[in-house]
Motif scaffolding. Structure first.
Motif, mmCIF file in Angstrom:
data_model
loop_
_atom_site.group_PDB
_atom_site.id
_atom_site.type_symbol
_atom_site.label_atom_id
_atom_site.label_comp_id
_atom_site.label_asym_id
_atom_site.label_seq_id
_atom_site.Cartn_x
_atom_site.Cartn_y
_atom_site.Cartn_z
ATOM 1 N N MET A 1 0.848 -1.195 0.000
ATOM 2 C CA MET A 1 0.000 0.000 0.000
ATOM 3 C C MET A 1 0.880 1.239 0.000
ATOM 4 O O MET A 1 1.793 1.382 0.791
ATOM 5 N N ALA A 2 0.608 2.145 -0.944
ATOM 6 C CA ALA A 2 1.428 3.342 -1.029
ATOM 7 C C ALA A 2 0.982 4.370 0.001
ATOM 8 O O ALA A 2 -0.056 4.267 0.621
ATOM 9 N N GLY A 3 1.769 5.394 0.175
ATOM 10 C CA GLY A 3 1.496 6.475 1.104
ATOM 11 C C GLY A 3 2.656 7.424 1.035
ATOM 12 O O GLY A 3 3.545 7.279 0.194
ATOM 13 N N SER A 4 2.670 8.420 1.905
ATOM 14 C CA SER A 4 3.801 9.342 1.904
ATOM 15 C C SER A 4 4.730 9.089 3.086
ATOM 16 O O SER A 4 5.902 9.454 3.033
ATOM 17 N N ILE A 5 4.269 8.464 4.142
ATOM 18 C CA ILE A 5 5.090 8.251 5.336
ATOM 19 C C ILE A 5 6.061 7.079 5.134
ATOM 20 O O ILE A 5 5.655 5.964 4.818
ATOM 21 N N VAL A 6 7.352 7.352 5.320
ATOM 22 C CA VAL A 6 8.354 6.286 5.275
ATOM 23 C C VAL A 6 9.009 6.094 6.641
ATOM 24 O O VAL A 6 9.766 5.154 6.839
ATOM 25 N N HIS A 7 8.688 6.996 7.562
ATOM 26 C CA HIS A 7 9.205 6.856 8.937
ATOM 27 C C HIS A 7 8.298 7.637 9.869
ATOM 28 O O HIS A 7 7.960 8.792 9.582
ATOM 29 N N LEU A 8 7.892 7.006 10.981
ATOM 30 C CA LEU A 8 7.021 7.696 11.938
ATOM 31 C C LEU A 8 7.274 7.139 13.325
ATOM 32 O O LEU A 8 7.085 5.948 13.585
ATOM 33 N N GLU A 9 7.739 8.012 14.225
ATOM 34 C CA GLU A 9 7.937 7.629 15.612
ATOM 35 C C GLU A 9 6.640 7.862 16.392
ATOM 36 O O GLU A 9 5.840 8.735 16.054
ATOM 37 N N GLU A 10 6.451 7.087 17.427
ATOM 38 C CA GLU A 10 5.286 7.280 18.284
ATOM 39 C C GLU A 10 5.354 8.658 18.937
ATOM 40 O O GLU A 10 6.427 9.100 19.373
ATOM 41 N N ASP A 11 4.199 9.351 18.966
ATOM 42 C CA ASP A 11 4.145 10.681 19.559
ATOM 43 C C ASP A 11 4.207 10.557 21.084
ATOM 44 O O ASP A 11 3.272 10.104 21.726
ATOM 45 N N THR A 12 5.339 10.973 21.654
ATOM 46 C CA THR A 12 5.519 10.905 23.108
ATOM 47 C C THR A 12 5.309 12.258 23.771
ATOM 48 O O THR A 12 5.483 12.379 24.982
ATOM 49 N N GLN A 92 16.163 -1.350 6.264
ATOM 50 C CA GLN A 92 16.080 -2.018 4.948
ATOM 51 C C GLN A 92 14.630 -2.315 4.557
ATOM 52 O O GLN A 92 14.379 -3.094 3.637
ATOM 53 N N THR A 93 13.681 -1.714 5.264
ATOM 54 C CA THR A 93 12.277 -1.864 4.912
ATOM 55 C C THR A 93 11.971 -1.073 3.645
ATOM 56 O O THR A 93 12.350 0.104 3.532
ATOM 57 N N ALA A 94 11.291 -1.711 2.694
ATOM 58 C CA ALA A 94 10.944 -1.044 1.436
ATOM 59 C C ALA A 94 9.558 -0.419 1.555
ATOM 60 O O ALA A 94 8.617 -1.060 2.023
ATOM 61 N N HIS A 95 9.448 0.844 1.136
ATOM 62 C CA HIS A 95 8.174 1.567 1.196
ATOM 63 C C HIS A 95 7.772 2.000 -0.208
ATOM 64 O O HIS A 95 8.553 2.656 -0.906
ATOM 65 N N ASP A 96 6.550 1.618 -0.621
ATOM 66 C CA ASP A 96 5.987 2.232 -1.815
ATOM 67 C C ASP A 96 5.564 3.646 -1.435
ATOM 68 O O ASP A 96 5.027 3.864 -0.339
ATOM 69 N N VAL A 97 5.790 4.593 -2.319
ATOM 70 C CA VAL A 97 5.441 5.984 -2.002
ATOM 71 C C VAL A 97 4.487 6.521 -3.062
ATOM 72 O O VAL A 97 4.525 6.112 -4.224
ATOM 73 N N ASP A 98 3.620 7.443 -2.631
ATOM 74 C CA ASP A 98 2.655 8.055 -3.541
ATOM 75 C C ASP A 98 3.357 8.928 -4.570
ATOM 76 O O ASP A 98 4.448 9.458 -4.341
#
Length: 390
Positions: A1-12, A92-98
């Motif tokens: 599934m595509a998207g724009s997020i390739v990295h997101l930390e939990e909001d602390t 090394q995680t591959a992300h489909d991007v929009d």
């Protein structure tokens, strides 16, 4: 599934850095695309922007370091001839991007705004590489679907001034923009619109609320207003490579013991690289980086000694081609350039190398009785070593 997020930390709830990176190279409605318009004002397909955007996103994930505002998120949008997943250099995680269409860009901006709005000490980083056009203070950053709307082509563009104005109301105190695009005019786009319209923005303009701290925002531009930006086909652009090299050390200083890159030194280092023929080639000194406002704050901390550009030459430029250059550290040879191993297009040019901060001994040998030496400390922004006959 595509998207724009390739990295997101939990909001602390702690301050973070949130980045939005956009690289637009494939334009279906420009010359060379699948459905080109009759007059695209000379604009064509680009191969450098997606490569440049990938390089910056990779740097953010692998190298960016600010203990006060660690990386919280990276959003990435690309438009490229051969779409491919983006690989996180750490996992090394591959992300489909929009694809970087205007609708996807606007959606990514609102999400990015909301992440930045979670803490007043957050930092926002915006990067765009692709076609851009300007008229006066207006600047349109062209999305992949520019010219898709035949009634108003600029509905496929992002109003960059509108974006910066709209971010006045975002809580994030530090907002940094890198615009790697032309700033020249376009008879077909802004000029023909007859208004200040420079594209779309999802953010309403308005004053910064009085209960928020002052905003520090810096737009870094790849070129002066009215000028063109230059790229290398299939490679990272001149401006983005200068930016990455500057962040690696040329823009750093150590007044408090550790090596930090601040916003002022960053401009100085980028400008240095873009004036060097060994780096920028034919556009050296032609494409001049610039900024809008320039409040000074630390942007990045290096994990170790910086990498510094060094230029070694003999007293007379015509001697450079015949000289054997050697660089030593603590008596051990680090680098050597054989006589005649020169740039064919400019054999008299300096020997351009990169060294980490430290003390080095340099030597130029032009014969058994003509050996020139010099010891020097290499530190940012750059060092130039002239080897003179004793």
């Amino acid at each position: 599934m595509a998207g724009s997020i390739v990295h997101l930390e939990e909001d602390t709830g702690l301050p973070r850095t949130h980045a939005l990176v956009i690289g637009v190279g494939k334009y279906p409605h420009l010359a060379g695309g699948e459905a080109p318009v009759a007059d695209s004002d000379g604009m064509r397909q680009l191969s450098s922007p997606p490569v440049s955007a990938r390089a910056l996103a990779t740097w953010l994930l692998a190298e960016y370091n600010d203990p006060q505002r660690p990386l919280g998120s990276v959003a990435l949008l690309l438009s490229e001839e051969q779409p491919a997943p983006f690989k996180d250099p750490r996992t090394q995680t591959a992300h489909d991007v929009d694809v970087a269409t205007i609708d996807n860009i606007l959606a990514a901006i609102t999400e990015w705004y909301d992440r930045g709005d979670s803490n007043v000490d957050n930092r926002l980083v915006f990067y765009f590489c692709g076609h851009g056009v300007s008229q006066g203070d207006d600047m349109a950053l062209l999305a992949a679907d520019i010219f898709a709307d035949e009634h108003n082509p600029l509905n496929g563009a992002l109003d960059f001034g509108g974006l910066m104005n709209g971010l006045k109301r975002c809580k994030a105190t530090q907002q940094v923009f890198f615009v790697d695009a032309c700033r020249s005019n376009s008879d077909v786009l802004i000029q023909s619109s007859g208004t200040r319209f420079a594209g779309r923005t999802p953010l309403g303009a308005g004053a910064r609320p009085l209960d928020l701290p002052r905003r520090f925002h810096i737009p870094y531009y790849a070129t002066l207003a009215g000028d063109r930006s230059h790229a290398r086909p299939g490679q990272v652009s001149v401006f983005t490579e200068a930016l990455l090299k500057s962040l690696a050390g040329a823009a750093s200083d150590d007044p408090e013991g550790d090596w930090r890159v601040n916003t002022s030194h960053l401009l100085e280092a980028i400008d240095h690289f873009m004036h060097q023929p060994q780096f920028a080639g034919a556009v050296a000194g032609v494409q001049v980086p610039s900024v809008g406002e320039l409040p000074v704050f630390v942007l990045h901390e290096l994990p170790g000694p910086p990498v510094v550009p060094v230029y070694v030459s003999c007293e007379r430029a015509e001697e450079n081609a015949d000289a054997e250059f050697v660089c030593r550290e603590d008596g051990h040879e680090r680098l050597r350039r054989a006589p005649g191993d020169v740039n064919g297009s400019d054999p008299q040019s300096e020997w351009a190398i990169e060294l980490r901060f430290g003390n080095y001994d340099f030597e130029a040998r032009l014969g058994e009785r003509d050996v020139r030496t010099k010891s020097i400390t290499v530190r940012p922004v750059f060092r130039r070593v002239h080897l003179v006959k004793p």
